[in-house]
Write an enzyme that holds these catalytic residues in place. Structure first.
Site, PDB file in Angstrom:
ATOM      1  N   ASP A 148       0.869  -1.163   0.000  1.00  0.00           N
ATOM      2  CA  ASP A 148       0.000   0.000   0.000  1.00  0.00           C
ATOM      3  C   ASP A 148       0.916   1.227   0.000  1.00  0.00           C
ATOM      4  OD1 ASP A 148      -2.302   1.689   0.528  1.00  0.00           O
ATOM      5  OD2 ASP A 148      -1.629   1.738   2.616  1.00  0.00           O
ATOM      6  N   ASP A 150      -0.284   5.051   0.979  1.00  0.00           N
ATOM      7  CA  ASP A 150      -0.568   6.030   2.038  1.00  0.00           C
ATOM      8  C   ASP A 150      -0.492   5.377   3.413  1.00  0.00           C
ATOM      9  OD1 ASP A 150      -2.753   8.471   0.571  1.00  0.00           O
ATOM     10  OD2 ASP A 150      -1.430   7.083  -0.452  1.00  0.00           O
ATOM     11  N   GLU A 157      -1.659  10.544   4.365  1.00  0.00           N
ATOM     12  CA  GLU A 157      -2.792  10.202   3.511  1.00  0.00           C
ATOM     13  C   GLU A 157      -2.932  11.346   2.508  1.00  0.00           C
ATOM     14  OE1 GLU A 157      -4.765   7.531   3.434  1.00  0.00           O
ATOM     15  OE2 GLU A 157      -3.872   6.511   5.174  1.00  0.00           O
ATOM     16  N   ARG A 197     -15.256  11.864  -0.927  1.00  0.00           N
ATOM     17  CA  ARG A 197     -14.118  12.685  -0.532  1.00  0.00           C
ATOM     18  C   ARG A 197     -13.526  13.443  -1.715  1.00  0.00           C
ATOM     19  NH1 ARG A 197     -10.325   8.545   1.854  1.00  0.00           N
ATOM     20  NH2 ARG A 197     -11.719   7.000   0.908  1.00  0.00           N
ATOM     21  N   SER A 241      -2.361   1.313  -4.765  1.00  0.00           N
ATOM     22  CA  SER A 241      -2.793   2.380  -3.878  1.00  0.00           C
ATOM     23  C   SER A 241      -4.227   2.810  -4.129  1.00  0.00           C
ATOM     24  CB  SER A 241      -1.870   3.593  -4.050  1.00  0.00           C
ATOM     25  OG  SER A 241      -2.335   4.676  -3.281  1.00  0.00           O
ATOM     26  N   GLY A 242      -4.955   2.999  -3.021  1.00  0.00           N
ATOM     27  CA  GLY A 242      -6.263   3.622  -3.093  1.00  0.00           C
ATOM     28  C   GLY A 242      -6.144   5.126  -3.179  1.00  0.00           C
ATOM     29  N   ASP A 320      -1.896  -0.944   5.758  1.00  0.00           N
ATOM     30  CA  ASP A 320      -2.330  -0.533   7.095  1.00  0.00           C
ATOM     31  C   ASP A 320      -3.836  -0.374   7.229  1.00  0.00           C
ATOM     32  OD1 ASP A 320      -2.864   2.877   7.362  1.00  0.00           O
ATOM     33  OD2 ASP A 320      -2.261   1.963   5.474  1.00  0.00           O
TER      34      ASP A 320
END
Length: 376
Positions: A148, A150, A157, A197, A241-242, A320
């Protein structure tokens, strides 16, 4: 999708149990911070150590060995060795592969609590003929490592940093939504939460990325060293990654990663409201959102399309947040690293170390070998 070369029924299974000394009471906290000796990367190269560095004494090791002889039926300890004063590793024969629930056994939780240690449990297999003990203790780095981004490879983030550049009124709202999504404490799925968001980022300058890279983003402790070490072993590295591709591609270049996949935003030219090119507040519909299911799919795809194909058992996934659980569960070794509390409970394993370099211990490297691997 066909994943090549997974274990056969004739293979013999083994368990690898790596115990990390923890500061008192820290192993249950998602914010646990340890003095690992790696917080200054030069520290493990020149041998400097902190005087209050936690260690595993002989009583801890004896308790660890005696407990594991009873936890798994018919398991036998084949190897027991200290990788450093604070890390000990057991290798056991096992009649079957380790069930995902093994680390949740109450007796092991009690052992962790009493001796201030944290256990990472891995299973692996070898051909049916018993290998020599020297082969069991030989370092076995993964062939594929997926991270991941962030709060894993970097400390921030990114969507929260972007929100700080938008209307100040939305900053706390975005941060709250991000925290809930990563902790798995929202009724919204990841994609819905992300869209909400991103909508609040409408108007953020299109050139904000360079400022974030230069002034805001910091790499997680040990990220550069871990990636450098794994590359030396021939491991294929990737980031799923998101977050957003603008940062993910830069992180990949900085760390020498081979694979990058992240979310795509859309942009608009200057207009009457925003006198500069800016974010539209929308995701690019031509790209699939990188959520938990997508991360799992991508890890499997990368493994299968590698040349030669990489068995999932030779992969590791590190993250995480709740968005990372999918890939953690399909990888051979899934690690919630300094993860959110709910994620620590659900992840295949969790590790609350100060430095990502500690992951190298899971593959059987000693402290001295790690010093050599991370050296520039």
């Amino acid at each position: 999708m066909e994943i090549a070369n997974e274990e056969s029924e004739a293979d013999t299974y083994y368990l690898k149990v790596t115990a990390f000394a923890q500061s008192k009471g820290s192993h249950r906290s998602s914010k646990a911070v340890l003095d690992t000796g790696f917080d200054n990367p030069q520290g493990i190269i020149d041998g400097s150590q902190s005087s209050d560095r936690p260690t595993l004494d002989q009583a801890c090791i004896s308790s660890l060995k005696s407990e594991w002889e009873t936890v798994v039926d018919d398991a036998k300890i084949l190897s027991s060795r200290s990788l450093s004063p604070r890390v000990h590793q057991l290798i056991l024969s096992s009649p079957t592969q380790s069930p995902p629930s093994l680390r949740h056994k109450q007796s092991l939780k009690n052992l962790e609590e009493i001796h201030s240690m944290e256990l990472v449990i891995q299973s692996f297999s070898l051909p049916a003929l018993p290998p020599p003990s020297s082969h069991l203790t030989k370092p076995t780095p993964p062939k594929l490592a997926i991270f991941d981004m962030d709060s894993t490879l970097i400390d921030q983030e990114i969507i929260d940093l972007l929100a700080e550049l938008a209307d100040p009124a939305v900053r706390d709202e975005v941060a709250s939504m991000t925290a809930a999504s990563m902790a798995g404490k929202t009724k919204l799925d990841f994609a819905s939460s992300l869209r909400q968001r991103v909508k609040l980022l409408h108007g953020v300058r299109a050139d904000a990325w360079e400022m974030l890279k230069e002034e805001k983003i910091t790499f997680a402790e040990g990220a550069r060293e871990l990636c450098r070490a794994l590359k030396k072993t021939g491991c294929r590295l990737g980031v799923l990654s998101g977050g957003f591709v603008e940062v993910a591609e830069w992180v990949a270049k900085e760390l020498g990663l081979d694979e990058v996949n992240a979310n795509h935003l859309t942009y608009a030219p200057a207009d009457e409201r925003f006198p500069h090119p800016h974010l539209t507040g929308q995701l690019d519909p031509e790209h699939i959102i990188v959520g938990p299911e997508r991360k799992a799919e991508l890890l499997q795809s990368i493994a299968a399309s590698s040349e030669p194909p990489i068995p999932l058992s030779d992969s590791i996934a590190v993250g995480d947040g709740a968005n990372d659980l999918g890939m953690m569960k399909v990888a051979g070794t899934g690690i919630g690293f300094k993860a959110k509390e709910a994620v620590q409970l659900e992840a295949p394993n969790r590790l609350n170390s100060e430095s990502l370099v500690d992951i190298l211990y899971l593959f059987g490297y000693t402290e001295e070998e790690i010093k050599d691997l991370i050296a520039v």
